[in-house]
Design a protein around this motif. Structure first.
Motif, PDB file in Angstrom:
ATOM      1  N   TYR A  80      36.190  64.017  12.385  1.00  0.00           N
ATOM      2  CA  TYR A  80      35.413  63.998  11.173  1.00  0.00           C
ATOM      3  C   TYR A  80      35.948  65.393  10.442  1.00  0.00           C
ATOM      4  CZ  TYR A  80      32.216  65.218   7.586  1.00  0.00           C
ATOM      5  OH  TYR A  80      31.516  65.833   6.557  1.00  0.00           O
ATOM      6  N   ALA A  81      35.961  66.519  11.023  1.00  0.00           N
ATOM      7  CA  ALA A  81      35.944  67.841  10.608  1.00  0.00           C
ATOM      8  C   ALA A  81      37.431  68.047  10.345  1.00  0.00           C
ATOM      9  CB  ALA A  81      35.475  68.836  11.430  1.00  0.00           C
ATOM     10  N   GLU A 213      36.754  76.528   8.251  1.00  0.00           N
ATOM     11  CA  GLU A 213      36.330  75.541   7.576  1.00  0.00           C
ATOM     12  C   GLU A 213      36.094  74.158   8.649  1.00  0.00           C
ATOM     13  OE1 GLU A 213      37.572  75.304   3.585  1.00  0.00           O
ATOM     14  OE2 GLU A 213      37.183  73.146   3.542  1.00  0.00           O
ATOM     15  N   GLU A 216      32.818  74.633  10.295  1.00  0.00           N
ATOM     16  CA  GLU A 216      31.767  74.431   9.438  1.00  0.00           C
ATOM     17  C   GLU A 216      31.239  72.873   9.371  1.00  0.00           C
ATOM     18  OE1 GLU A 216      31.066  77.259   6.132  1.00  0.00           O
ATOM     19  OE2 GLU A 216      31.659  78.813   7.474  1.00  0.00           O
ATOM     20  N   ARG A 217      32.441  72.225   8.935  1.00  0.00           N
ATOM     21  CA  ARG A 217      32.172  70.625   8.693  1.00  0.00           C
ATOM     22  C   ARG A 217      31.647  70.012  10.008  1.00  0.00           C
ATOM     23  NH1 ARG A 217      34.350  68.347   4.334  1.00  0.00           N
ATOM     24  NH2 ARG A 217      34.969  66.349   5.418  1.00  0.00           N
ATOM     25  N   CYS A 232      27.137  78.114   8.214  1.00  0.00           N
ATOM     26  CA  CYS A 232      27.960  77.853   7.021  1.00  0.00           C
ATOM     27  C   CYS A 232      28.124  79.066   6.277  1.00  0.00           C
ATOM     28  CB  CYS A 232      27.298  76.657   6.323  1.00  0.00           C
ATOM     29  SG  CYS A 232      27.592  75.203   7.471  1.00  0.00           S
ATOM     30  N   LEU A 236      30.320  75.362   1.862  1.00  0.00           N
ATOM     31  CA  LEU A 236      29.745  73.950   2.696  1.00  0.00           C
ATOM     32  C   LEU A 236      28.266  74.659   2.648  1.00  0.00           C
ATOM     33  CD1 LEU A 236      32.581  73.341   5.065  1.00  0.00           C
ATOM     34  CD2 LEU A 236      31.604  71.789   3.113  1.00  0.00           C
TER      35      LEU A 236
END
Ligand SMILES: Cc1ncc(COP(=O)(O)O)c(C=O)c1O
Length: 416
Positions: A80-81, A213, A216-217, A232, A236
């Motif tokens: 996903y990230a 990043e 954080e995703r 985060c 985000l």
């Protein structure tokens, strides 16, 4: 000597059952300390989860780490990230445990399978190259049974084509490739701490990445509020109050067990290698048994799974009968559980009912598409990953039993 299958005495007087893990007093103390404090959930970066993340970050060259509910959750977070999305293709090994790639289904990306290398069973870089299309966005690799994939070549392919690489390190805690610990080479890594693994939590996993990043995703996929607000720091952070839909937080009791077993892992790896080196020494002296290879520059670390390859001579007796003969000698041996994924219903059926209103993005495959992976699997036999000094005599008995079955192959052939 007559085989136990034919009425002789078994090599081991009692059937050996491989037991893993062994809980220590330190595991129990760590869990009891949490129970005494009623420390049963974490909302922020805190407690045993934070300690565990720190330990793995130090191992993995300072990467951002996230303790999660499972290795499967870690793989989903990685895909996903990094941007596995509808329309995108991700190249995956066919020769792996299903969780290496099935989380892709939840991202809408298409898993595209690749064949295995003959000696290690790992994903074959040549097959990766052949699978690349204009839709390919990434590659996931499994360091199968602890043996690192050919990461030099794989990272070169990724760089040439602008792809990301996820390392599934679930079998290979502490394994190294050219001096670097696996999980610190690709763009992101996923590790399972399910209880059969060398570092175990019961159920649990860890995600790691070098990219802030991406981290954080991954945080936002499985966390919200306190942890997301703490972690985060980019734009985000606007979404920290809701996250992006899942709760993948590791249970504190699991984190405590994983923390203690991470403390123990280097010693356990040393012990496992001592037992399995001896097993290799004995079995490699028996004709027709191909023991696991370790390529120069590689260390197998946790060595999750000892897979023996059988020659044509051995396989002149059908595998189920060989397994029965060895089990009758008291051995805990079996066919490896995960058949190459291209032969499973998900990849062979005409339609698959994952979604109600549309087909799941998928390539279809058939038996014969990845001959090396099929051959590796069909010739392999699983033995226990002996670890502890008190298992040394059992290692000798296993080798004795293989010698006995080898000298009696003809009588097994005559059974047919
Ligand atoms: C190679 C591999 N990947 C992923 C997983 C999934 O891990 P978990 O069971 O923690 O979800 C496993 C576990 O069993 C595995 O062997």
């Amino acid at each position: 000597m007559k085989l136990a299958l034919h009425g002789g005495s078994p090599t081991l007087p009692e059937t050996h059952e491989f037991v893993w893990p062994r809980l220590t007093a330190r595991h129990k103390d760590a869990v009891n300390a949490l129970l005494d404090r009623t420390e049963l959930s974490y909302y922020g970066r805190e407690g045993e989860s934070e300690v565990l993340e720190g330990m793995w970050s130090r191992r993995l060259d300072g990467r951002h780490t996230l303790a999660l509910t499972s290795g499967t959750a870690a793989l989903h977070s990685a895909f996903y990230a990094l941007g596995a999305e509808p329309g995108a293709e991700v190249i995956c090994p066919t020769n792996t445990f299903l969780a290496t790639l099935m989380p892709l289904v939840q991202t809408g990306a298409t898993p595209v399978l690749a064949d295995a290398e003959e000696d290690t069973g790992n994903i074959d870089p040549a097959s990766i190259r052949a699978a690349i299309t204009e839709r390919t966005v990434g590659i996931v690799v499994t360091h199968l049974w602890g043996h690192p994939c050919e990461m030099g070549e794989i990272m070169k392919i990724a760089e040439q084509h602008g792809l990301w690489v996820v390392e599934d390190c679930s079998h290979a805690h502490g394994a190294t490739y050219e001096g670097r610990e696996v999980g610190s080479i690709g763009d992101a890594a996923a590790i399972s701490f399910q209880s059969a693994k060398l570092v175990f939590a019961g159920q649990g996993g860890l995600f790691a990445t070098r990219d802030r990043e991406v981290f954080e995703r991954a945080v936002l996929l499985g966390h919200f509020r306190v942890r997301a607000q703490q972690d985060c720091t980019t734009d985000l952070s606007r979404y920290a109050s809701t996250g992006f839909g899942l709760n993948y937080r590791m249970h504190p009791l699991a984190a405590a067990i994983a923390r203690v077993s991470t403390e123990d892992m280097d010693e356990l790896i040393t012990q496992r290698h001592a037992r399995l080196s001896r097993l290799t020494e004995r079995l490699s002296a028996i004709p027709g048994l191909k023991t696991p290879v370790t390529r120069p520059g590689c260390h197998r670390g946790a060595y999750y799974g000892y897979k023996l390859r059988l020659s044509e001579e051995w396989l002149s007796v059908p595998m189920p009968q060989l397994v029965s003969a060895l089990q009758a000698e008291g051995l805990d041996v079996h066919k490896p559980g995960s058949a190459p994924l291209h032969t499973t219903a998900f990849f062979t059926d005409e339609t698959v009912p994952v979604f109600q209103s549309h087909e799941v993005p998928r390539r279809r495959y058939k038996q014969g598409d990845f001959p090396t992976a099929e051959r590796v699997w069909s010739q392999s036999l699983s033995l226990p990953t002996f670890t502890f000094p008190d298992e040394a005599p059992v290692v000798e008995a296993y080798a004795d039993a293989f010698e006995k079955v080898y000298t009696n192959l003809t009588s097994l052939k005559d059974d047919q």
